[in-house]
Design a protein around this motif. Structure first.
Motif, short mmCIF file in Angstrom:
data_model
loop_
_atom_site.label_atom_id
_atom_site.label_comp_id
_atom_site.label_asym_id
_atom_site.label_seq_id
_atom_site.Cartn_x
_atom_site.Cartn_y
_atom_site.Cartn_z
N MET A 1 -13.23 3.57 4.14
CA MET A 1 -11.95 4.46 4.51
C MET A 1 -11.19 4.53 3.30
SD MET A 1 -9.00 3.91 6.94
CE MET A 1 -9.87 3.83 8.62
N SER A 2 -10.91 5.78 2.65
CA SER A 2 -10.08 5.99 1.53
C SER A 2 -8.40 5.43 1.53
CB SER A 2 -9.95 7.59 1.11
OG SER A 2 -9.29 8.28 2.04
N ASN A 3 -8.24 5.38 0.47
CA ASN A 3 -6.74 4.86 0.46
C ASN A 3 -5.55 5.71 1.02
OD1 ASN A 3 -7.27 2.70 -0.96
ND2 ASN A 3 -6.45 3.28 -2.97
N LYS A 5 -6.27 7.65 3.85
CA LYS A 5 -6.71 7.39 5.18
C LYS A 5 -5.98 6.23 5.63
CE LYS A 5 -10.52 10.57 6.00
NZ LYS A 5 -11.81 10.48 6.25
N GLN A 6 -5.97 4.99 4.80
CA GLN A 6 -5.53 3.86 4.99
C GLN A 6 -4.07 3.75 4.96
OE1 GLN A 6 -7.48 1.58 2.29
NE2 GLN A 6 -9.02 0.51 3.48
N TYR A 7 -3.32 4.46 4.30
CA TYR A 7 -2.08 4.95 4.17
C TYR A 7 -1.55 5.67 5.52
CZ TYR A 7 2.38 6.59 2.21
OH TYR A 7 3.88 6.73 2.37
N SER A 9 -2.97 5.71 8.40
CA SER A 9 -3.08 4.88 9.41
C SER A 9 -2.05 3.78 9.57
CB SER A 9 -4.64 4.46 9.52
OG SER A 9 -5.59 5.37 9.45
N ALA A 10 -1.79 3.31 8.33
CA ALA A 10 -0.68 2.14 8.34
C ALA A 10 0.61 2.63 8.82
CB ALA A 10 -0.76 1.80 6.96
N VAL A 33 -4.73 -5.01 3.35
CA VAL A 33 -4.80 -4.09 2.19
C VAL A 33 -3.95 -4.05 1.19
CG1 VAL A 33 -5.44 -1.48 2.07
CG2 VAL A 33 -5.50 -2.50 4.23
N LEU A 36 -2.28 -1.15 -0.85
CA LEU A 36 -1.13 -0.19 -0.20
C LEU A 36 0.27 -0.75 -0.35
CD1 LEU A 36 -2.81 0.79 3.23
CD2 LEU A 36 -2.79 1.85 1.03
#
Length: 269
Positions: A1-3, A5-7, A9-10, A33, A36
């Motif tokens: 997962m790219s940063n 998308k992770q951001y 999602s968070a 993570v 982030l």
């Protein structure tokens, strides 16, 4: 997962969890993570922590705007704790305005909050302009069965509009937490946050005018948000709770309804 998308999602996860536990959940996410950490700390509003200034002996509030690495700057001493050699400090002019703002908002805190802790931080922008944040916190019986906390975060930016005017952009967030536990009612936990934004052009005579203008904007915004919370959010919550559960017994409630019907019938005769 790219940063990215992770951001996203968070942020989506934090929005769905209780604002009361934002700091704890944020710490858990950044542990999973670490990449982030900076982005989340700079974009997520969380309940304010209190620290005592070792030099002045006064309490101040911690946030991302007075943080440099793992250290936080005190508005009273202008020093970082733990000490660091290359911490970012406001220029001499902006520091003078910051000192005046802290004195003014300390009076404001005493009048409106009758206690609590307040801190104001300024930093330099380009072209002699500046930005800042006004922080206010009031907590009651933290950690007990009945507790409450109000955190206000007012972030603003200024930009010149001619010789004697400035444009202000204010973004205000209120984080509210209420908790109560009794044998009769059981457990109640009400937490949430609200964000509002306003922009205005105001007259500026000198640097002291900035403090007065920012104070007026913050005061108006807090009054509006408090009234909105009281009338809309608490009013609606009271109606919902009242429909779901009543304190009097069912027998008493039925007697009251019967008396009410008898009164209506007697008036219609």
């Amino acid at each position: 997962m790219s940063n990215e998308k992770q951001y996203d999602s968070a942020l989506d996860l934090l929005r769905r969890l209780s604002p009361r536990d934002t700091s704890l959940n944020l710490n858990r996410i950044t542990t999973l993570v670490p990449d982030l950490t900076e982005d989340l700390l700079s974009s997520v509003d969380q309940p304010l922590d209190v620290r005592r200034c070792a030099k002045s002996g006064r309490d101040y509030l911690l946030c991302d705007y007075n943080r440099d690495g793992d250290s936080h700057r005190s508005p009273w001493s202008n020093e970082f704790d733990p000490p660091i050699d290359d911490g970012t400090l406001p220029s001499e002019r902006i520091r003078k305005i910051e000192i005046a703002a802290n004195e003014a908002f300390d009076v404001y805190r005493g009048l409106y909050y009758e206690g609590g802790v307040g801190s104001t931080y300024f930093w330099d922008l380009e072209n002699d302009e500046f930005a800042g944040v006004v922080l206010l916190k009031k907590a009651v019986s933290p950690g007990s069965k009945s507790s409450a906390a109000w955190d206000s975060i007012h972030v603003f930016e200024t930009s010149e509009r001619g010789v004697r005017a400035s444009h202000y952009k204010l973004t205000s967030t209120v984080i509210l937490h209420l908790a109560n536990e009794t044998d009769a009612l059981g457990q109640m936990n009400l937490s949430g946050n609200m964000t509002r934004q306003v922009e205005a052009d105001m007259t500026v005579e000198d640097d002291a005018s900035h403090v007065a203008n920012i104070g007026r904007l913050v005061e108006d915004m807090e009054l509006k948000m408090r009234n909105l919370l009281q009338e809309v959010y608490f009013g609606k919550a009271k109606d919902v709770v009242g429909d779901l559960r009543s304190i009097p017994s069912l027998t008493e409630a039925n007697k009251d309804k019967a008396s009410h019907r008898d009164m209506i019938r007697s008036m219609n005769r």
